[in-house]
Design a protein around this motif. Structure first.
Motif, mmCIF file in Angstrom:
data_model
loop_
_atom_site.group_PDB
_atom_site.id
_atom_site.type_symbol
_atom_site.label_atom_id
_atom_site.label_comp_id
_atom_site.label_asym_id
_atom_site.label_seq_id
_atom_site.Cartn_x
_atom_site.Cartn_y
_atom_site.Cartn_z
ATOM 1 N N VAL A 179 6.159 16.770 6.592
ATOM 2 C CA VAL A 179 7.224 15.992 7.231
ATOM 3 C C VAL A 179 8.138 16.913 8.045
ATOM 4 O O VAL A 179 8.545 16.578 9.164
ATOM 5 N N PRO B 122 9.311 9.365 6.590
ATOM 6 C CA PRO B 122 8.440 8.466 5.823
ATOM 7 C C PRO B 122 8.906 8.325 4.374
ATOM 8 O O PRO B 122 9.584 9.203 3.835
ATOM 9 N N LEU C 163 0.136 11.610 9.811
ATOM 10 C CA LEU C 163 1.487 11.113 10.077
ATOM 11 C C LEU C 163 1.692 10.828 11.564
ATOM 12 O O LEU C 163 2.303 9.822 11.944
ATOM 13 N N PRO D 60 9.422 5.784 11.455
ATOM 14 C CA PRO D 60 8.864 6.496 10.300
ATOM 15 C C PRO D 60 9.138 5.804 8.970
ATOM 16 O O PRO D 60 8.413 6.030 7.993
ATOM 17 N N VAL E 297 -1.775 8.009 3.018
ATOM 18 C CA VAL E 297 -0.795 7.800 4.098
ATOM 19 C C VAL E 297 -1.051 6.411 4.673
ATOM 20 O O VAL E 297 -2.141 6.146 5.194
#
Length: 366
Positions: free
Chosen positions: A218, A232, A258, A268, A291
């Motif tokens: 991230v 996220p 991502l 996000p 994810v």
């Protein structure tokens, strides 16, 4: 549960086995002869074949060898009255997945059936992974050769454009040269992508904390996430989870996933990263990292193509990010699969070994 072809010339034995399997939720097709067995396999697919060796029209061992060659992905359980070691060895050498001697207890038959089907599935997975690695290797060599051949003339084009840029006065001709320069830069960036795909580094695995790995992924996207003021959603169990893999490569996989999710949903906060204890295959435990997002999704007919190199549905996409992620997952002895329900959820499941593989002696208890 399973679709089973049962080859047995004795009606009493066949009915007993058929009743047992149907009681466990299986569908059963009964064949009395080798000829009927061949016909059934030509007409339909089955999860497994249970066959006797004593048949009226065929040598059981020869038929076993023939069927295992013609249907290499079909688990074949031999169920026979021959209880000598020589027959068992011969059957296994001719392609049997397991060898059971009559009379067979119900639990033994069903457990053997389930184990044989699972074993064949694992073998198919390993074989497909190896074929995929070879395809990636072949394509990587092609990409590397192509990039090498293109970069030299491309450098000459850029040099000539710079010379023309110095000599030309403002006007249409200079604008054309500037456009050529931009196109050359675009081609050069594509060459870098090709080379990144063709020359992945050899993994240097070590034990990694999954939570720390997710946070690092991230953080790598901080510039893209900054305008939203959020990242996220991270969901991890209270107990620590680990993977045994190359840290840089696994972070690269998560970053690619991502970025793909961000392209789909923009926000996000609509992306979720989950981790859990995964399955165990051949004594190796795995950790699962998922994810997912609630974006528009991936059409069913495109799902099989998304990990193919240079395939993309994005106007400016190179189609290389997910391909590299998939390849890195395989190189780290893991897997990466995708599922999607349009307008509901798209999910990428990354499975990696939870710990370093033990020595074979330790696995066998020696």
């Amino acid at each position: 549960m399973y679709s089973i072809l049962l080859t047995e010339d004795d009606p009493v034995t066949a009915m007993m086995a058929e009743d047992l399997l149907k009681a466990r939720g299986c569908s059963v097709r009964w064949a009395e002869t080798g000829w009927e067995t061949r016909t059934c396999l030509d007409q339909a697919g089955y999860d497994a074949l249970i066959m006797d060796l004593g048949l009226p029209d065929a040598d059981g061992f020869e038929l076993l060898r023939e069927l295992s060659f013609q249907h290499p992905n079909l688990p074949i359980l031999v169920m026979t009255a021959l209880d000598d070691a020589a027959s068992a060895i011969k059957a296994l050498r001719n392609g049997a997945t397991d060898y059971l001697t009559k009379p067979v207890a119900p639990d033994v038959l069903f457990d053997g059936l389930s184990a044989a089907i699972q074993h064949k599935a694992e073998v198919r997975t390993v074989q497909e992974d190896e074929r995929q690695r070879q395809r990636y290797s072949d394509l990587g060599q092609l990409a590397s050769s192509f990039a090498h051949e293109v970069r030299n003339p491309l450098a000459s084009i850029r040099t000539l454009c710079e010379l023309l840029n110095q000599d030309l006065q403002p006007g249409p001709q200079l604008e054309c040269v500037e456009r050529l320069q931009k196109l050359a830069l675009r081609i050069e960036s594509l060459m870098k992508v090709f080379l990144d795909f063709s020359r992945p580094s050899v993994p240097s695995p070590r034990l990694i904390d999954v939570r720390a790995m997710a946070y690092r992924s991230v953080e790598s996207l901080e510039a893209r996430l900054r305008p939203f003021g959020a990242g996220p959603v991270l969901a991890f169990p209270s107990e620590g989870l680990t993977v045994y893999a190359d840290e840089v490569q696994t972070v690269s996989i998560l970053v690619a996933l991502l970025e793909n999710a961000l392209d789909a949903v923009k926000d996000p906060a609509r992306i979720r990263i989950e981790a859990s204890s995964g399955s165990t295959h051949r004594g190796q435990a795995f950790t699962s990292i998922r994810v997912c997002d609630d974006g528009p999704g991936i059409p069913a007919h495109l799902l099989p193509k998304i990990f193919s190199p240079f395939f993309s549905t994005k106007p400016k996409g190179t189609g290389i990010g997910l391909a590299i992620a998939h390849r890195l997952a395989l190189e780290n002895h893991g897997s990466l699969v995708a599922t999607s329900i349009p307008q509901q959820e798209t999910s990428f499941l990354l499975s990696l070994p939870r710990e370093a593989p033990r020595a074979q002696g330790a696995v066998d208890g020696r």
